[in-house]
Design a protein around this motif. Sequence first.
Motif, PDB file in Angstrom:
ATOM      1  N   ASN A  98      17.386   7.773 -34.220  1.00 54.21           N
ATOM      2  CA  ASN A  98      16.454   8.453 -33.643  1.00 54.21           C
ATOM      3  C   ASN A  98      15.133   7.843 -33.553  1.00 54.21           C
ATOM      4  OD1 ASN A  98      15.644   9.255 -36.289  1.00 54.21           O
ATOM      5  ND2 ASN A  98      15.678  11.764 -35.756  1.00 54.21           N
ATOM      6  N   GLY A  99      15.004   6.640 -34.122  1.00 58.26           N
ATOM      7  CA  GLY A  99      13.805   5.862 -34.325  1.00 58.26           C
ATOM      8  C   GLY A  99      12.819   4.996 -32.714  1.00 58.26           C
ATOM      9  N   ILE A 100      12.140   4.831 -32.985  1.00 58.59           N
ATOM     10  CA  ILE A 100      10.326   4.750 -32.469  1.00 58.59           C
ATOM     11  C   ILE A 100      10.731   3.251 -32.633  1.00 58.59           C
ATOM     12  CG2 ILE A 100       8.872   5.037 -30.946  1.00 58.59           C
ATOM     13  CD1 ILE A 100       8.679   7.814 -31.457  1.00 58.59           C
ATOM     14  N   TYR A 101      10.082   2.220 -31.942  1.00 60.90           N
ATOM     15  CA  TYR A 101      10.356   0.896 -31.437  1.00 60.90           C
ATOM     16  C   TYR A 101       9.183   0.761 -30.877  1.00 60.90           C
ATOM     17  CZ  TYR A 101      10.447  -4.084 -30.152  1.00 60.90           C
ATOM     18  OH  TYR A 101      10.125  -5.291 -29.715  1.00 60.90           O
ATOM     19  N   SER A 102       7.854  -0.223 -31.178  1.00 62.69           N
ATOM     20  CA  SER A 102       6.949  -0.389 -30.121  1.00 62.69           C
ATOM     21  C   SER A 102       6.554  -2.163 -30.562  1.00 62.69           C
ATOM     22  CB  SER A 102       5.938   0.314 -30.747  1.00 62.69           C
ATOM     23  OG  SER A 102       4.591   0.598 -28.911  1.00 62.69           O
ATOM     24  N   PHE A 103       5.258  -1.976 -29.688  1.00 66.07           N
ATOM     25  CA  PHE A 103       5.591  -3.925 -29.624  1.00 66.07           C
ATOM     26  C   PHE A 103       4.155  -3.497 -29.270  1.00 66.07           C
ATOM     27  CE2 PHE A 103       8.168  -3.645 -26.034  1.00 66.07           C
ATOM     28  CZ  PHE A 103       7.780  -4.109 -25.229  1.00 66.07           C
ATOM     29  N   PHE A 104       2.723  -5.212 -29.529  1.00 72.01           N
ATOM     30  CA  PHE A 104       1.712  -5.365 -28.542  1.00 72.01           C
ATOM     31  C   PHE A 104       2.588  -5.592 -27.302  1.00 72.01           C
ATOM     32  CE2 PHE A 104      -1.951  -7.767 -27.564  1.00 72.01           C
ATOM     33  CZ  PHE A 104      -2.434  -7.053 -27.565  1.00 72.01           C
ATOM     34  N   ASN A 105       1.907  -5.346 -26.489  1.00 71.07           N
ATOM     35  CA  ASN A 105       2.308  -5.042 -25.231  1.00 71.07           C
ATOM     36  C   ASN A 105       0.881  -6.067 -23.980  1.00 71.07           C
ATOM     37  OD1 ASN A 105       3.603  -5.501 -22.532  1.00 71.07           O
ATOM     38  ND2 ASN A 105       3.442  -3.101 -22.147  1.00 71.07           N
ATOM     39  N   LEU A 136      16.326  -4.345 -22.312  1.00 70.14           N
ATOM     40  CA  LEU A 136      16.097  -4.174 -23.541  1.00 70.14           C
ATOM     41  C   LEU A 136      17.092  -2.685 -23.065  1.00 70.14           C
ATOM     42  CD1 LEU A 136      12.681  -2.016 -23.976  1.00 70.14           C
ATOM     43  CD2 LEU A 136      14.920  -3.481 -26.220  1.00 70.14           C
ATOM     44  N   ALA A 137      17.493  -2.185 -21.579  1.00 67.21           N
ATOM     45  CA  ALA A 137      18.662  -0.939 -21.269  1.00 67.21           C
ATOM     46  C   ALA A 137      19.675  -2.410 -21.600  1.00 67.21           C
ATOM     47  CB  ALA A 137      18.417  -0.947 -19.703  1.00 67.21           C
ATOM     48  N   GLU A 166      15.913   2.664 -24.219  1.00 69.22           N
ATOM     49  CA  GLU A 166      15.094   3.256 -23.200  1.00 69.22           C
ATOM     50  C   GLU A 166      13.863   2.520 -23.425  1.00 69.22           C
ATOM     51  OE1 GLU A 166      15.049   6.964 -22.224  1.00 69.22           O
ATOM     52  OE2 GLU A 166      13.811   7.593 -23.997  1.00 69.22           O
ATOM     53  N   ILE A 167      12.574   2.363 -21.911  1.00 67.70           N
ATOM     54  CA  ILE A 167      11.370   2.156 -22.947  1.00 67.70           C
ATOM     55  C   ILE A 167       9.876   3.050 -21.609  1.00 67.70           C
ATOM     56  CG2 ILE A 167      10.972   0.287 -21.418  1.00 67.70           C
ATOM     57  CD1 ILE A 167       9.293  -1.282 -22.966  1.00 67.70           C
ATOM     58  N   ARG A 191      -0.683  -0.791 -21.128  1.00 67.53           N
ATOM     59  CA  ARG A 191       0.712   0.298 -21.673  1.00 67.53           C
ATOM     60  C   ARG A 191       1.153  -0.405 -22.437  1.00 67.53           C
ATOM     61  NH1 ARG A 191       2.626  -2.663 -16.289  1.00 67.53           N
ATOM     62  NH2 ARG A 191       1.486  -1.503 -14.815  1.00 67.53           N
ATOM     63  N   LEU A 192       1.213   0.900 -23.396  1.00 68.48           N
ATOM     64  CA  LEU A 192       1.445   1.057 -25.021  1.00 68.48           C
ATOM     65  C   LEU A 192       3.368   1.151 -24.332  1.00 68.48           C
ATOM     66  CD1 LEU A 192       0.034   2.512 -28.073  1.00 68.48           C
ATOM     67  CD2 LEU A 192       2.445   2.727 -27.456  1.00 68.48           C
ATOM     68  N   PRO A 193       3.669   0.651 -25.090  1.00 65.56           N
ATOM     69  CA  PRO A 193       5.724   0.483 -24.769  1.00 65.56           C
ATOM     70  C   PRO A 193       6.491   1.713 -26.263  1.00 65.56           C
ATOM     71  CG  PRO A 193       4.784  -1.630 -25.594  1.00 65.56           C
ATOM     72  CD  PRO A 193       3.833  -1.116 -25.470  1.00 65.56           C
ATOM     73  N   ILE A 194       6.969   2.354 -25.614  1.00 62.44           N
ATOM     74  CA  ILE A 194       7.729   3.399 -26.159  1.00 62.44           C
ATOM     75  C   ILE A 194       9.237   3.185 -26.718  1.00 62.44           C
ATOM     76  CG2 ILE A 194       7.856   5.720 -27.417  1.00 62.44           C
ATOM     77  CD1 ILE A 194       5.762   6.739 -26.010  1.00 62.44           C
ATOM     78  N   CYS A 195      10.108   3.149 -26.906  1.00 59.63           N
ATOM     79  CA  CYS A 195      11.625   2.714 -26.568  1.00 59.63           C
ATOM     80  C   CYS A 195      12.092   3.554 -27.850  1.00 59.63           C
ATOM     81  CB  CYS A 195      11.349   0.824 -27.063  1.00 59.63           C
ATOM     82  SG  CYS A 195      10.200  -0.078 -26.919  1.00 59.63           S
ATOM     83  N   LYS A 196      13.470   3.522 -27.197  1.00 57.43           N
ATOM     84  CA  LYS A 196      14.525   4.364 -28.784  1.00 57.43           C
ATOM     85  C   LYS A 196      15.111   4.225 -27.708  1.00 57.43           C
ATOM     86  CE  LYS A 196      11.147   8.703 -27.820  1.00 57.43           C
ATOM     87  NZ  LYS A 196      11.224  10.140 -27.417  1.00 57.43           N
TER      88      LYS A 196
END
Length: 318
Positions: free
Chosen positions: A240-247, A268-269, A274-275, A310-315
């Motif tokens: 259930n973690g969240i991954y993000s990167f400097f976009n 990522l898919a 999902e992002i 666009r700040l990415p939120i990936c799960k």
Amino acid sequence: MDAEDIENTDEEKKKQEELNLKLLQAIKNADIILVNQLIQEGADIWYRDDQVYDYLLEEGCRAELIFDGKKLLDSENNGVMMGWEQLLMEKHAEILCLRENLIENNEIDETNETNEINQINEINEINENVIELNILNIGFGLGLIDSAIQKYKPTLHTIIEAHPDVYKFMIEQGWDKKPGVKIIFGKWQEVLINNNNQLLEEEGEEQVLYDGIFFDTFGEYYKDLKEFNEEVVINYLKPNGIYSFFNGLGATNSFFHDVYCKIVEMHLAELGLEINFIEIPLDEIFNDEKECERIWEGVKRRYWNLNLYRLPICKFMI
Ligand SMILES: C[S@@+](CC[C@H](N)C(=O)[O-])C[C@H]1O[C@@H](n2cnc3c(N)ncnc32)[C@H](O)[C@@H]1O
């Protein structure tokens, strides 16, 4: 353009190429004084894509790169620039560290507005209910995001940093003594892959998993980010973690940026992630010509040209 202009441009190109070649040679000869001098004269640290930058990084890139890096990153030289990046880094930290799914008994007041959540008191109150908060950050830079992450009192806050001078700076600033902080010096490629997993718990040899992972290495390319996603994110992120990167993908041009955002979504898919993007307008800063001039003054390579972040939120997809 008349013939004379063309001749001048050709001449300049030739000079630049000569400088760049000299720089490569000086690096190979480990002639640090000459390297420094050539960079000051205008040799390009991004020459041959990232070959020179990478070489400097690999070889423990010394003061000259930091010197260039400081132009981009140092608060004294580029205070305003820090201003706009700081806002983004704080938002990234909030996304990674403060979330309902980390709360044991879901006691968040849903009417809270984001700006209220930002208040440190509330952060402490909310995060008191979090059993464990493990955060992994790749690339310390100025420590903007790491300072923001610290406000959430993570249980474990791992930072991987490859640059010797940045590492030295971190130690001087006492980052190794902050609660929960574990600094690992080296390139993430070496630290986390190449059969060299340095994130294993020392005693139990148990794999640490992270609630939040952030990636911002600068000087690397999409292929590196892709490798990071494939090799690190899916192995180290909690379900259930969240991954993000400097976009900053293709961020010098809005068309390229759109394309990259689609590509990253697709890749990522394929990994089962999902992002979603939170859009943060930057036009107040970048529409102001004078402000813009100030931000980029002295910066050799402008790496941002968009009015929107666009700040990415990936799960992981459920
Ligand atoms: C743009 S800065 C990070 C800024 C940071 N997010 C902040 O909030 O200040 C990029 C950092 O990544 C580091 N870096 C670059 N390549 C790296 C790699 N392969 N592994 C680890 N660190 C790396 C650089 O030395 C630099 O300190």
